[in-house]
Design a protein around this motif. Structure first.
Motif, PDB file in Angstrom:
ATOM      1  N   ALA A  72       0.828  -1.205   0.000  1.00 32.08           N
ATOM      2  CA  ALA A  72       0.000   0.000   0.000  1.00 32.08           C
ATOM      3  C   ALA A  72       0.864   1.257   0.000  1.00 32.08           C
ATOM      4  CB  ALA A  72      -0.924  -0.009   1.212  1.00 32.08           C
ATOM      5  N   ARG A  73       1.949   1.253   0.746  1.00 34.86           N
ATOM      6  CA  ARG A  73       2.856   2.409   0.764  1.00 34.86           C
ATOM      7  C   ARG A  73       3.627   2.517  -0.537  1.00 34.86           C
ATOM      8  NH1 ARG A  73       4.419   6.668   0.634  1.00 34.86           N
ATOM      9  NH2 ARG A  73       5.759   7.855   2.067  1.00 34.86           N
ATOM     10  N   LEU A  74       4.044   1.378  -1.062  1.00 33.95           N
ATOM     11  CA  LEU A  74       4.860   1.364  -2.278  1.00 33.95           C
ATOM     12  C   LEU A  74       4.156   2.051  -3.444  1.00 33.95           C
ATOM     13  CD1 LEU A  74       7.559   0.234  -3.450  1.00 33.95           C
ATOM     14  CD2 LEU A  74       6.272  -1.803  -4.104  1.00 33.95           C
ATOM     15  N   VAL A  75       2.885   1.749  -3.636  1.00 32.31           N
ATOM     16  CA  VAL A  75       2.178   2.271  -4.812  1.00 32.31           C
ATOM     17  C   VAL A  75       1.829   3.745  -4.683  1.00 32.31           C
ATOM     18  CG1 VAL A  75       1.248  -0.002  -5.410  1.00 32.31           C
ATOM     19  CG2 VAL A  75      -0.092   1.540  -3.947  1.00 32.31           C
ATOM     20  N   THR A  76       2.078   4.354  -3.515  1.00 31.45           N
ATOM     21  CA  THR A  76       1.772   5.776  -3.364  1.00 31.45           C
ATOM     22  C   THR A  76       2.886   6.679  -3.866  1.00 31.45           C
ATOM     23  OG1 THR A  76       2.703   5.921  -1.114  1.00 31.45           O
ATOM     24  CG2 THR A  76       0.370   5.284  -1.320  1.00 31.45           C
ATOM     25  N   PHE A  77       4.084   6.150  -4.060  1.00 30.96           N
ATOM     26  CA  PHE A  77       5.192   6.983  -4.507  1.00 30.96           C
ATOM     27  C   PHE A  77       5.005   7.358  -5.977  1.00 30.96           C
ATOM     28  CE2 PHE A  77       7.114   4.596  -0.974  1.00 30.96           C
ATOM     29  CZ  PHE A  77       7.623   5.652  -0.226  1.00 30.96           C
ATOM     30  N   PRO A  78       5.150   8.629  -6.309  1.00 27.24           N
ATOM     31  CA  PRO A  78       4.919   9.064  -7.698  1.00 27.24           C
ATOM     32  C   PRO A  78       5.962   8.554  -8.685  1.00 27.24           C
ATOM     33  CG  PRO A  78       5.787  10.879  -6.381  1.00 27.24           C
ATOM     34  CD  PRO A  78       5.472   9.766  -5.418  1.00 27.24           C
ATOM     35  N   ASN A  79       7.109   8.137  -8.181  1.00 27.08           N
ATOM     36  CA  ASN A  79       8.169   7.638  -9.065  1.00 27.08           C
ATOM     37  C   ASN A  79       8.214   6.115  -9.128  1.00 27.08           C
ATOM     38  OD1 ASN A  79       8.988   7.617  -6.364  1.00 27.08           O
ATOM     39  ND2 ASN A  79      11.163   7.726  -6.885  1.00 27.08           N
ATOM     40  N   VAL A  80       7.153   5.453  -8.631  1.00 24.79           N
ATOM     41  CA  VAL A  80       7.079   3.987  -8.636  1.00 24.79           C
ATOM     42  C   VAL A  80       5.918   3.533  -9.515  1.00 24.79           C
ATOM     43  CG1 VAL A  80       6.665   1.921  -7.231  1.00 24.79           C
ATOM     44  CG2 VAL A  80       8.112   3.767  -6.349  1.00 24.79           C
ATOM     45  N   LEU A  81       6.188   2.535 -10.354  1.00 24.35           N
ATOM     46  CA  LEU A  81       5.153   1.920 -11.183  1.00 24.35           C
ATOM     47  C   LEU A  81       5.127   0.430 -10.883  1.00 24.35           C
ATOM     48  CD1 LEU A  81       3.067   1.857 -13.453  1.00 24.35           C
ATOM     49  CD2 LEU A  81       4.949   1.810 -15.101  1.00 24.35           C
ATOM     50  N   VAL A  82       3.988  -0.061 -10.409  1.00 26.79           N
ATOM     51  CA  VAL A  82       3.821  -1.477 -10.098  1.00 26.79           C
ATOM     52  C   VAL A  82       2.803  -2.069 -11.061  1.00 26.79           C
ATOM     53  CG1 VAL A  82       3.130  -3.177  -8.364  1.00 26.79           C
ATOM     54  CG2 VAL A  82       4.339  -1.092  -7.662  1.00 26.79           C
ATOM     55  N   THR A  83       3.177  -3.155 -11.722  1.00 26.56           N
ATOM     56  CA  THR A  83       2.251  -3.894 -12.579  1.00 26.56           C
ATOM     57  C   THR A  83       2.118  -5.314 -12.040  1.00 26.56           C
ATOM     58  OG1 THR A  83       4.087  -4.361 -14.102  1.00 26.56           O
ATOM     59  CG2 THR A  83       2.642  -2.507 -14.648  1.00 26.56           C
ATOM     60  N   SER A  84       1.151  -6.056 -12.568  1.00 26.95           N
ATOM     61  CA  SER A  84       0.744  -7.308 -11.911  1.00 26.95           C
ATOM     62  C   SER A  84       1.311  -8.562 -12.567  1.00 26.95           C
ATOM     63  CB  SER A  84      -0.783  -7.383 -11.858  1.00 26.95           C
ATOM     64  OG  SER A  84      -1.338  -7.184 -13.151  1.00 26.95           O
ATOM     65  N   HIS A  85       2.649  -8.646 -12.612  1.00 25.22           N
ATOM     66  CA  HIS A  85       3.331  -9.843 -13.118  1.00 25.22           C
ATOM     67  C   HIS A  85       2.858 -10.178 -14.534  1.00 25.22           C
ATOM     68  CE1 HIS A  85       5.562 -13.618 -11.525  1.00 25.22           C
ATOM     69  NE2 HIS A  85       5.731 -13.503 -12.829  1.00 25.22           N
ATOM     70  N   GLN A  86       2.953  -9.197 -15.411  1.00 26.06           N
ATOM     71  CA  GLN A  86       2.457  -9.362 -16.772  1.00 26.06           C
ATOM     72  C   GLN A  86       3.551  -9.327 -17.831  1.00 26.06           C
ATOM     73  OE1 GLN A  86       0.285  -5.370 -16.463  1.00 26.06           O
ATOM     74  NE2 GLN A  86       0.749  -5.390 -18.650  1.00 26.06           N
ATOM     75  N   ALA A  87       4.807  -9.299 -17.411  1.00 18.64           N
ATOM     76  CA  ALA A  87       5.893  -9.171 -18.388  1.00 18.64           C
ATOM     77  C   ALA A  87       5.883 -10.295 -19.417  1.00 18.64           C
ATOM     78  CB  ALA A  87       7.242  -9.116 -17.665  1.00 18.64           C
ATOM     79  N   TYR A  88       5.528 -11.497 -18.984  1.00 17.27           N
ATOM     80  CA  TYR A  88       5.532 -12.658 -19.881  1.00 17.27           C
ATOM     81  C   TYR A  88       4.283 -12.705 -20.769  1.00 17.27           C
ATOM     82  CZ  TYR A  88       1.720 -14.880 -17.358  1.00 17.27           C
ATOM     83  OH  TYR A  88       0.482 -15.159 -16.835  1.00 17.27           O
ATOM     84  N   TYR A  89       3.316 -11.835 -20.517  1.00 16.63           N
ATOM     85  CA  TYR A  89       1.963 -12.007 -21.027  1.00 16.63           C
ATOM     86  C   TYR A  89       1.791 -11.463 -22.448  1.00 16.63           C
ATOM     87  CZ  TYR A  89      -2.971 -12.974 -19.958  1.00 16.63           C
ATOM     88  OH  TYR A  89      -4.238 -13.498 -19.917  1.00 16.63           O
TER      89      TYR A  89
END
Length: 331
Positions: free
Chosen positions: A281-298
């Protein structure tokens, strides 16, 4: 024979059904395998699992009791499977040892470019008809240094793209990749790579030796304005330590397609629930952080290769054949 496949995404289902057509019936489930869903597999000799399924000793024992003889994992990674227990139970386990490395490498670069050029923030602004450029300044990558931790097939593909950008290349691995050396990569100790790289991308497998490879010490060794990308396994990064560094205002950007506690979260819709993971929850609040849902292989290319390999693993099991994909052979 009916194959039971756990954790199947909607885009993946027609590819699985097409690949198994003419061989076996396949029943695709969108639920993930865990201690609560394991009883569903009773009566099936062969099941297929995804990377976020849980196959610890409790689950494996439940599967064995229900008659499961083979687990066909639809991924390269297998850190979610307790292999010694599977072997003790006489259960065959196979994985997909290879699929398109370009899918993951290209997505890693997508994350890197997105955080460098503030693409997500820009997109949100323009939807509100806010066309200011304040806070959107990125930087050229040409002439800067890319550090690649892990230079196997995916790391090599990432390095080739970096070379195309005109970047200097530093690499770290247990063995040098001649193709990367030809690109001009210099292999250096991990500490030097972390200290000198402007962009760091992780492409090593998760194992006890690489758990928290990027810990508090490693993070502090990086440049304050570095870009960090992880499209491999979440456990490579000590996320709490990363959050602590981000709170100090460090790093130009962090792109994460994986998270060390993603099981039970990623691939699921949690939008109407209170997520109790304070670190995420804290991680995704940083404006310089982008989190995606394990989709690199997709990509359709990679998933098709994964599914085709899974079918071959099943057919090999039935024929008593053994390939490089077998982690625990048939007893």
């Amino acid at each position: 024979m009916e194959i039971l496949a756990f954790g199947v995404q909607s885009d993946e289902k027609p590819l699985i059904e097409k690949a198994f057509a003419g061989h076996h019936d396949v029943h695709c489930l969108d639920v993930f395998l865990n201690k609560d869903t394991a009883p569903i597999a009773a009566g099936h000799e062969i099941i297929s699992t995804s990377v976020n399924c849980e196959l610890d000793h409790h689950v494996l024992q439940s599967l064995a009791t229900g008659g499961v003889g083979m687990v066909a994992q639809r991924s390269t990674g297998f850190n979610n499977v307790d292999l010694p227990v599977a072997e003790r139970l006489g259960m065959t386990v196979a994985r997909v040892s290879y699929y398109s490395p370009y899918a993951v490498a290209e997505f890693a670069w997508t994350l890197a470019m997105a955080v460098n050029r503030r693409i997500v923030r820009a997109s949100i602004r323009t939807r509100d008809f806010d066309f200011r450029l304040d806070g959107l300044m990125g930087r050229d990558l040409r002439g800067r240094t890319a550090g690649v931790l892990g230079t196997g097939k995916i790391g090599e593909a990432f390095a080739r793209i970096a070379h195309g950008f005109g970047m200097n290349l530093l690499g770290w691995d247990v063995a040098e990749n001649p193709a990367c050396v030809e690109l001009g990569m210099t292999y250096v100790p991990r500490e030097r790579l972390l200290a000198e790289s402007d962009l760091i991308s992780l492409h090593v497998p998760l194992m006890p030796e690489t758990q928290h490879l990027i810990d508090a010490v490693a993070l502090r060794a990086m440049k304050d304005d570095a870009i960090l990308v992880n499209s491999s396994r979440g456990g490579l990064i000590d996320t709490r330590a990363l959050v602590a560094e981000l709170r100090e205002g460090r790093f130009t950007g962090v792109g994460l397609d994986v998270y060390e506690a993603e099981a039970g979260l990623f691939f699921l819709d949690k939008s109407l629930e209170a997520v109790d993971d304070d670190t995420l929850a804290r991680l995704v609040t940083f404006p310089n952080v982008l989190v995606t849902s394990h989709q690199a292989y997709y990509t359709v290319d990679a998933v098709s290769q994964i599914v085709d390999a899974t079918v071959h693993n099943v057919l090999d099991y039935e024929a008593g054949r053994r390939s490089e994909n077998v982690l625990v052979p048939r007893s």
